[in-house]
Write a protein that holds these residues in place. Structure first.
Motif, PDB file in Angstrom:
ATOM      1  N   CYS A  39       0.820  -1.212   0.000  1.00 35.84           N
ATOM      2  CA  CYS A  39       0.000   0.000   0.000  1.00 35.84           C
ATOM      3  C   CYS A  39       0.852   1.259   0.000  1.00 35.84           C
ATOM      4  O   CYS A  39       1.849   1.360   0.724  1.00 35.84           O
ATOM      5  CB  CYS A  39      -0.912   0.010   1.215  1.00 35.84           C
ATOM      6  N   LEU A  40       0.422   2.230  -0.787  1.00 37.23           N
ATOM      7  CA  LEU A  40       1.137   3.495  -0.872  1.00 37.23           C
ATOM      8  C   LEU A  40       1.135   4.246   0.447  1.00 37.23           C
ATOM      9  O   LEU A  40       2.011   5.089   0.681  1.00 37.23           O
ATOM     10  CB  LEU A  40       0.512   4.378  -1.956  1.00 37.23           C
ATOM     11  N   TYR A  41       0.169   3.951   1.311  1.00 33.57           N
ATOM     12  CA  TYR A  41       0.039   4.688   2.561  1.00 33.57           C
ATOM     13  C   TYR A  41       0.608   3.940   3.761  1.00 33.57           C
ATOM     14  O   TYR A  41       0.509   4.413   4.901  1.00 33.57           O
ATOM     15  CB  TYR A  41      -1.432   5.023   2.840  1.00 33.57           C
ATOM     16  N   CYS A  42       1.225   2.781   3.553  1.00 31.92           N
ATOM     17  CA  CYS A  42       1.626   1.923   4.673  1.00 31.92           C
ATOM     18  C   CYS A  42       2.658   2.606   5.566  1.00 31.92           C
ATOM     19  O   CYS A  42       3.725   3.030   5.098  1.00 31.92           O
ATOM     20  CB  CYS A  42       2.181   0.602   4.154  1.00 31.92           C
ATOM     21  N   GLU A  43       2.361   2.677   6.851  1.00 34.57           N
ATOM     22  CA  GLU A  43       3.268   3.305   7.802  1.00 34.57           C
ATOM     23  C   GLU A  43       4.572   2.514   7.979  1.00 34.57           C
ATOM     24  O   GLU A  43       5.559   3.038   8.506  1.00 34.57           O
ATOM     25  CB  GLU A  43       2.586   3.460   9.160  1.00 34.57           C
ATOM     26  N   ASP A  44       4.581   1.250   7.528  1.00 31.12           N
ATOM     27  CA  ASP A  44       5.795   0.433   7.606  1.00 31.12           C
ATOM     28  C   ASP A  44       6.718   0.642   6.407  1.00 31.12           C
ATOM     29  O   ASP A  44       7.813   0.076   6.371  1.00 31.12           O
ATOM     30  CB  ASP A  44       5.432  -1.061   7.686  1.00 31.12           C
ATOM     31  N   GLY A  45       6.280   1.411   5.415  1.00 30.02           N
ATOM     32  CA  GLY A  45       7.087   1.632   4.221  1.00 30.02           C
ATOM     33  C   GLY A  45       6.700   0.698   3.090  1.00 30.02           C
ATOM     34  O   GLY A  45       5.916  -0.241   3.265  1.00 30.02           O
ATOM     35  N   LEU A  46       7.237   0.938   1.917  1.00 31.99           N
ATOM     36  CA  LEU A  46       6.977   0.083   0.760  1.00 31.99           C
ATOM     37  C   LEU A  46       7.768  -1.221   0.885  1.00 31.99           C
ATOM     38  O   LEU A  46       8.838  -1.271   1.491  1.00 31.99           O
ATOM     39  CB  LEU A  46       7.374   0.809  -0.526  1.00 31.99           C
ATOM     40  N   ASN A  47       7.228  -2.277   0.287  1.00 25.75           N
ATOM     41  CA  ASN A  47       7.864  -3.586   0.400  1.00 25.75           C
ATOM     42  C   ASN A  47       9.314  -3.572  -0.082  1.00 25.75           C
ATOM     43  O   ASN A  47      10.194  -4.183   0.542  1.00 25.75           O
ATOM     44  CB  ASN A  47       7.073  -4.626  -0.393  1.00 25.75           C
ATOM     45  N   ALA A  48       9.565  -2.882  -1.192  1.00 26.00           N
ATOM     46  CA  ALA A  48      10.915  -2.876  -1.766  1.00 26.00           C
ATOM     47  C   ALA A  48      11.923  -2.221  -0.832  1.00 26.00           C
ATOM     48  O   ALA A  48      13.115  -2.550  -0.863  1.00 26.00           O
ATOM     49  CB  ALA A  48      10.903  -2.157  -3.114  1.00 26.00           C
ATOM     50  N   GLU A  49      11.440  -1.301   0.015  1.00 22.63           N
ATOM     51  CA  GLU A  49      12.332  -0.606   0.941  1.00 22.63           C
ATOM     52  C   GLU A  49      12.547  -1.399   2.228  1.00 22.63           C
ATOM     53  O   GLU A  49      13.421  -1.047   3.030  1.00 22.63           O
ATOM     54  CB  GLU A  49      11.736   0.760   1.294  1.00 22.63           C
TER      55      GLU A  49
END
Length: 258
Positions: A39-49
């Protein structure tokens, strides 16, 4: 923008906007995300990061950590409203998810019997029999449905597994009302595409799906923390209130978090 990962296997207690004082159970590693959405809004960051080579938490690690946390809360007579399976990704994707639910239930009953057991899930695994059965054993089965527009889902939620939103609606309806639908409403844009799901076309179609699912409750919210990409904007309070009122007009309780 700034994002963060949760500790593992236990984090908190934290004060949830929707569910009070909550102790988090994170079945993913503390070193990164394992999620079926990106999700673009995920507080955990993007998966790739947030890639990690570490694996899911095992029962050997979870059981003593959760017992220490709950027994300590009981000994100190601290308030606790819920134990919540959430964390750095999708909890129901963990191979120990059903066993983790049963462990949580056992230890809650032993140490903090007034607390509820909750799961925050994107719902991608909800039709799997073992996951479905486990979700029926929690108090708050909170499943995500941000829209029923496949193009919008691909833009905002970015599923990493095969995802048919109409089959998801059917899966959510199969809980016979034992489900809380959680929906984020936002505005703004990303890479030139609108992120607004507060317009009438999105909201009315979403309401039709909510009515079909017939959940015990709905919670609508908007972003409250930093997001991993720029351009996402909060939905105005008055817009969330208006959407919540339309849910209530269906006879379904609805809370709005800003």
């Amino acid at each position: 923008m700034s994002t963060f990962l949760q500790k593992s296997p236990i984090f908190g207690p934290v004060l949830s906007r929707r569910f009070g004082v909550s102790l988090g159970v994170n079945l993913m590693p503390a070193s990164g995300k394992i999620c079926t959405f990106d999700c673009l809004y995920c507080e955990d960051g993007l998966n790739a990061e947030r890639r990690t080579r570490d694996t899911y938490v095992t029962m050997d690690v979870l059981a003593p950590a959760l017992e220490r946390a709950l027994s300590g809360i009981a000994e100190r007579k601290e308030a606790l409203d819920e134990v919540c399976l959430a964390g750095n990704g999708e909890p129901t994707a963990s191979p120990i998810f059903p066993q983790a639910v049963d462990l949580c239930r056992t230890l809650i009953d032993r140490y903090v019997p007034s607390a509820k057991l909750a799961v925050l899930s994107n719902g991608t695994m909800a039709s799997r029999p073992e996951v479905h059965d486990a979700l029926m054993r929690v108090d708050r089965n909170v499943l995500k449905l941000d829209t029923v527009d496949p193009d919008y889902i691909a833009l905002l939620d970015r599923p990493q597994v095969p995802y048919d939103v109409h089959k998801q609606v059917e899966a959510f309806a199969s809980f016979g009302g034992h489900v809380i639908i959680q929906t984020i409403f936002v505005r703004g844009s990303y890479q030139g595409a609108s992120l607004d799901n507060t317009d009438e076309a999105h909201v009315s179609a979403w309401l039709d799906a909510v009515e079909k699912i017939a959940p015990e409750a709905v919670t609508v919210y908007t972003i409250a923390r930093d997001t991993p990409v720029s351009g996402i904007e909060k939905a105005p309070r008055e817009v969330l209130d208006a959407i919540a009122n339309r849910v209530r007009a269906l006879g379904i309780p609805c809370s709005a978090s800003y």
